[in-house]
Write a protein that holds these residues in place. Structure first.
Motif, PDB file in Angstrom:
ATOM      1  N   GLU A  29      89.040  67.683 -29.100  1.00 15.44           N
ATOM      2  CA  GLU A  29      90.188  66.961 -29.985  1.00 15.44           C
ATOM      3  C   GLU A  29      89.418  66.156 -31.191  1.00 15.44           C
ATOM      4  O   GLU A  29      90.197  66.523 -32.456  1.00 15.44           O
ATOM      5  CB  GLU A  29      90.936  66.104 -29.059  1.00 15.44           C
ATOM      6  N   ILE A  30      88.577  65.425 -30.936  1.00 12.93           N
ATOM      7  CA  ILE A  30      87.787  64.956 -32.210  1.00 12.93           C
ATOM      8  C   ILE A  30      87.267  65.747 -33.055  1.00 12.93           C
ATOM      9  O   ILE A  30      87.561  65.736 -34.383  1.00 12.93           O
ATOM     10  CB  ILE A  30      86.717  64.004 -31.519  1.00 12.93           C
ATOM     11  N   ALA A  31      86.691  66.658 -32.583  1.00 13.22           N
ATOM     12  CA  ALA A  31      86.150  67.767 -33.442  1.00 13.22           C
ATOM     13  C   ALA A  31      87.186  68.556 -34.370  1.00 13.22           C
ATOM     14  O   ALA A  31      87.011  68.474 -35.507  1.00 13.22           O
ATOM     15  CB  ALA A  31      85.247  68.892 -32.538  1.00 13.22           C
ATOM     16  N   LYS A  32      88.119  68.683 -33.695  1.00  8.06           N
ATOM     17  CA  LYS A  32      89.464  69.318 -34.245  1.00  8.06           C
ATOM     18  C   LYS A  32      89.859  68.606 -35.481  1.00  8.06           C
ATOM     19  O   LYS A  32      90.218  68.726 -36.673  1.00  8.06           O
ATOM     20  CB  LYS A  32      90.426  69.756 -33.505  1.00  8.06           C
ATOM     21  N   HIS A  33      90.118  67.348 -34.948  1.00  3.92           N
ATOM     22  CA  HIS A  33      90.864  66.218 -36.071  1.00  3.92           C
ATOM     23  C   HIS A  33      89.864  66.056 -37.168  1.00  3.92           C
ATOM     24  O   HIS A  33      90.371  65.794 -38.314  1.00  3.92           O
ATOM     25  CB  HIS A  33      91.192  65.237 -35.272  1.00  3.92           C
ATOM     26  N   GLU A  34      88.610  66.036 -36.930  1.00  4.51           N
ATOM     27  CA  GLU A  34      87.730  65.561 -38.209  1.00  4.51           C
ATOM     28  C   GLU A  34      86.918  66.687 -38.643  1.00  4.51           C
ATOM     29  O   GLU A  34      86.247  66.537 -39.617  1.00  4.51           O
ATOM     30  CB  GLU A  34      86.833  64.572 -37.620  1.00  4.51           C
ATOM     31  N   ASN A  35      87.401  67.936 -38.421  1.00  3.57           N
ATOM     32  CA  ASN A  35      86.554  69.157 -38.955  1.00  3.57           C
ATOM     33  C   ASN A  35      85.343  69.056 -38.741  1.00  3.57           C
ATOM     34  O   ASN A  35      84.461  69.394 -39.828  1.00  3.57           O
ATOM     35  CB  ASN A  35      86.922  69.253 -40.514  1.00  3.57           C
ATOM     36  N   ILE A  36      84.756  68.936 -37.557  1.00  6.92           N
ATOM     37  CA  ILE A  36      83.434  68.654 -37.156  1.00  6.92           C
ATOM     38  C   ILE A  36      83.038  70.073 -36.108  1.00  6.92           C
ATOM     39  O   ILE A  36      83.764  70.357 -35.116  1.00  6.92           O
ATOM     40  CB  ILE A  36      83.270  67.398 -36.431  1.00  6.92           C
ATOM     41  N   SER A  37      81.889  70.549 -36.376  1.00 12.72           N
ATOM     42  CA  SER A  37      81.332  71.384 -35.177  1.00 12.72           C
ATOM     43  C   SER A  37      81.399  70.700 -33.895  1.00 12.72           C
ATOM     44  O   SER A  37      80.632  69.934 -33.819  1.00 12.72           O
ATOM     45  CB  SER A  37      79.720  71.812 -35.526  1.00 12.72           C
TER      46      SER A  37
END
Lengths: 136, 136
Positions: A29-37
């Motif tokens: 969820e964090i990765a998706k929200h922040e556009n991170i690998s």
DNA sequence: TATTATCCTATCGATTTAATAGAGTAAGCA
DNA sequence: TGCTTACTCTATTAAATCGATAGGATAATA
């Protein structure tokens, strides 16, 4: 230059700080929200947990969460964990001091003198900001 | 972390600033005095000359010398030439601005907010120091 | 013309960075 | 118990950067 590790770490921490309560948030969820690998973020969150900034929960409903109140987490701590020394040169570092091999005398070193000022002013900024201050 | 290039460059400039008059100083002399690899220093002085900070003279009695008075050389200029952007993130850089690929909105970016403060405080230091201030 | 010292390009090894792969482990739930 | 979920951990990789070195070209002085 700020490393992506630090950048992503800061974004993740801010995101967690913006959550209501202390509900665990999944890496995905964090990765998706922040556009991170996601995989890269995984390792970052792991170090943040090992340093005691984050807690984690495995299995269903698991994820990462802040252990302390955001306003009790100074940016000095966060930056040292993620980016390492705040000073630009080891010989002016408070927490990671090292003597220069060249440079016979710190007191008369021009680089030392200048970087000491930079360290102090940067430190001021990090001391005057907590994680809570980063939340929009 | 400050690169050795910048560190050596600063030391060399300070050494030149401490000289009487505008007599050319040989690379070898600077390298010896500052405990620096001569060949590496060579390339650093070359870029400093190309940027207009230094002048050079070839042949016997040749070397490098400052073109301007040390007190008329702000550290902002020196640092940008040697180290590049002063900002830790391109999206808060005055002279090297770049948009982040991730990060949809700068205004609400926690990293942006924090790094803006760091840039401003660092800039203050560099603006308040000239090369003359570095000479012991 | 010989010497001196900068100029310039090319290369090199080591390190760091950012990212990825994949198997292991613990927690929840039926 | 057994299945699913999601964190844990190690190892590997490609690319970039850094610091340093080599060696010949060029220009100025004597």
């Amino acid at each position: 230059m700020l490393s992506k590790k630090t950048k992503y770490g800061l974004k993740a921490l801010t995101f967690l700080a913006s959550q209501e309560g202390r509900v665990p948030v999944q890496i995905s969820e964090i990765a998706k929200h922040e556009n991170i690998s996601q995989k890269f973020l995984e390792s970052i969150l792991l170090t943040l947990r090992k340093t005691g900034l984050l807690g984690s929960k495995k299995g269903k409903g698991g994820g990462y969460y802040l252990i302390k109140d955001p306003k009790d987490i100074p940016m000095t701590t966060v930056m040292r964990v993620l980016e390492g020394p705040i000073a630009m040169v080891p010989c002016v570092s408070l927490n990671f001091y090292e003597k220069c091999e060249d440079c016979p005398d710190e007191a008369s070193c021009s680089v030392h003198k200048l970087m000491l000022q930079v360290r102090d002013s940067t430190l001021d900024v990090f001391r005057n900001n907590t994680l809570a201050d980063l939340v929009p």
